[in-house]
Design an enzyme around this catalytic site. Structure first.
Site, mmCIF file in Angstrom:
data_model
loop_
_atom_site.group_PDB
_atom_site.id
_atom_site.type_symbol
_atom_site.label_atom_id
_atom_site.label_comp_id
_atom_site.label_asym_id
_atom_site.label_seq_id
_atom_site.Cartn_x
_atom_site.Cartn_y
_atom_site.Cartn_z
ATOM 1 N N GLY A 37 3.884 1.920 0.848
ATOM 2 C CA GLY A 37 3.320 3.283 0.869
ATOM 3 C C GLY A 37 1.881 3.256 1.354
ATOM 4 C CB VAL A 58 8.153 1.504 -11.156
ATOM 5 C CG1 VAL A 58 7.229 2.693 -10.965
ATOM 6 C CG2 VAL A 58 9.014 1.270 -9.918
ATOM 7 C CE LYS A 92 9.909 -8.518 -10.147
ATOM 8 N NZ LYS A 92 8.674 -9.348 -10.155
ATOM 9 C CE1 TYR A 146 16.609 0.309 0.109
ATOM 10 C CE2 TYR A 146 18.428 0.665 1.610
ATOM 11 C CZ TYR A 146 17.369 1.161 0.883
ATOM 12 O OH TYR A 146 17.075 2.497 0.935
ATOM 13 C CE1 TYR A 160 19.565 2.045 -19.222
ATOM 14 C CE2 TYR A 160 18.327 3.667 -20.480
ATOM 15 C CZ TYR A 160 18.551 2.362 -20.108
ATOM 16 O OH TYR A 160 17.769 1.367 -20.633
ATOM 17 C CB THR A 176 15.651 10.830 6.151
ATOM 18 O OG1 THR A 176 16.878 11.079 5.463
ATOM 19 C CG2 THR A 176 14.773 12.069 6.070
#
Ligand code: UDP
Length: 327
Positions: A37, A58, A92, A146, A160, A176
């Site tokens: 980013g 994260v 990860k 990936y 979850y 995209t």
């Protein structure tokens, strides 16, 4: 006021989502470790009282103070060249990162939307790809880091939901494009436009007969927004079904940019999918969504963005160099 955590916020899609949620009147907590980013993508939001940037990876424990209504997990390298360069981080963030954020969503009672991908279908044997196709993925190939991280991400998200009753949403994003893509990330659109701007030949991998279907970023963001607010638990494809071969695409870029360069052919990367087109029946039915921006229009806007970048950006060196990563 809804409070939204967006991960991968300084990335291509993440930054457009930040804009959208700010526009919708939300408080946005934007998280990014800035590996792929770039702050340039969100610097116009810095100083906005409803925007807060947190520099964090994260894949490590995630702490956010206060309440959270929504979590949108868009942190991940997402171009083949990026995940060849940083395979472990890619694995990860899709696995540990998703687990941390699901834990956070559970603690906060937040709804969690994960960015999955058409790569869960691998090199598909069903065409176009509907959501109930299970895919054809090589787990140990260069894309496996990936593809399998994203497949695991879907699995743990559903777990979850089923085990903890967490409110979850899964979007499967097809190719995209739009402003804020990295010019040197190796993906085909920035690669071709960058080559045209530098006066280089356009590199088509393989014989160029492989297909992709390109969706303009504003359409994608609308699909994300609608899915988040829907009550649909299962994966939904969001993409533009307008399919094109990579050779045709190169011709379109030559026309768009007015370059006098030609197409040259290079080796096809390993496990490069031969065809890809979303079946978007579900998005049409459940979200009342379909893409609105034609490729010609989206490409004009995107080309204008790339033209506005500095020369320095244009000549950054790691563009389009698959060969050095494929052993
Ligand atoms: N591609 C190409 N030339 C380039 C970069 C990519 O021909 O300079 C091809 C690539 O082999 C693939 C398609 O364009 O068939 C789309 O590649 P991209 O990396 O954008 O994303 P993918 O859909 O493969 O994840």
């Amino acid at each position: 006021m809804k409070r939204v955590l967006i991960t991968g916020a300084a990335g291509f899609l993440g930054s457009h989502l930040c804009d959208r949620f700010i526009k919708e009147g939300c408080y946005v907590i934007a998280m990014d470790n800035l590996i792929t980013g770039r702050m340039e993508n969100i610097e116009h939001l810095i100083g906005n009282e409803n925007f807060h940037f947190v520099h964090h990876d994260v894949s490590n424990f995630v702490h956010v103070s206060g309440e959270l209504d929504y979590i949108l997990h868009f942190a991940s390298p997402a171009s083949p060249i990026d995940y060849l360069k940083i395979p472990i981080q890619t694995l990860k963030v899709g696995s540990l990162g998703t687990h941390n954020l699901l834990g956070l969503a559970k603690a906060k009672g937040a709804r969690m939307l994960i960015a999955s991908t058409s790569e869960v279908y691998g090199d598909p044997t069903v065409h176009p790809q509907p959501e109930d196709y299970w895919g054809n993925v090589n787990p140990i190939g260069p894309r496996g880091v990936y593809d399998e991280a994203k497949r695991f991400q879907e699995a743990i998200t559903m777990a979850y939901h089923r085990y903890h009753n967490l409110e979850t949403r899964i979007i499967r994003i097809f190719n995209t494009y739009g402003p804020r893509m990295r010019l040197n990330d190796g993906r085909v659109l920035p690669a071709f436009i960058g080559q045209a701007l530098r006066g280089e030949d356009l590199t088509v991998f393989g014989d160029g007969s492989q297909t992709r279907s390109f969706c303009y970023v504003d359409d994608l963001v609308e699909g994300v927004y609608r899915l988040l607010l829907s009550d649909h638990i299962y994966p939904v494809n969001v993409g533009n079904p307008d399919e094109i071969t990579i050779s045709q695409f190169a011709e379109e870029i030559i026309e768009l940019t007015g370059t006098s360069q030609k197409v040259i052919y290079k080796d096809l990367p390993i496990n490069d999918p031969a065809q890809r087109q979303p079946n978007i029946d579900k998005a049409r039915e459940i979200l009342n969504w379909e893409p609105k921006v034609a490729r010609s229009e989206g490409l004009e806007i995107t080309f204008a963005y790339f033209k506005s970048l500095s020369g320095e950006e244009l000549y950054k060196k790691d563009h389009n160099s698959f060969e050095q990563y494929i052993k």
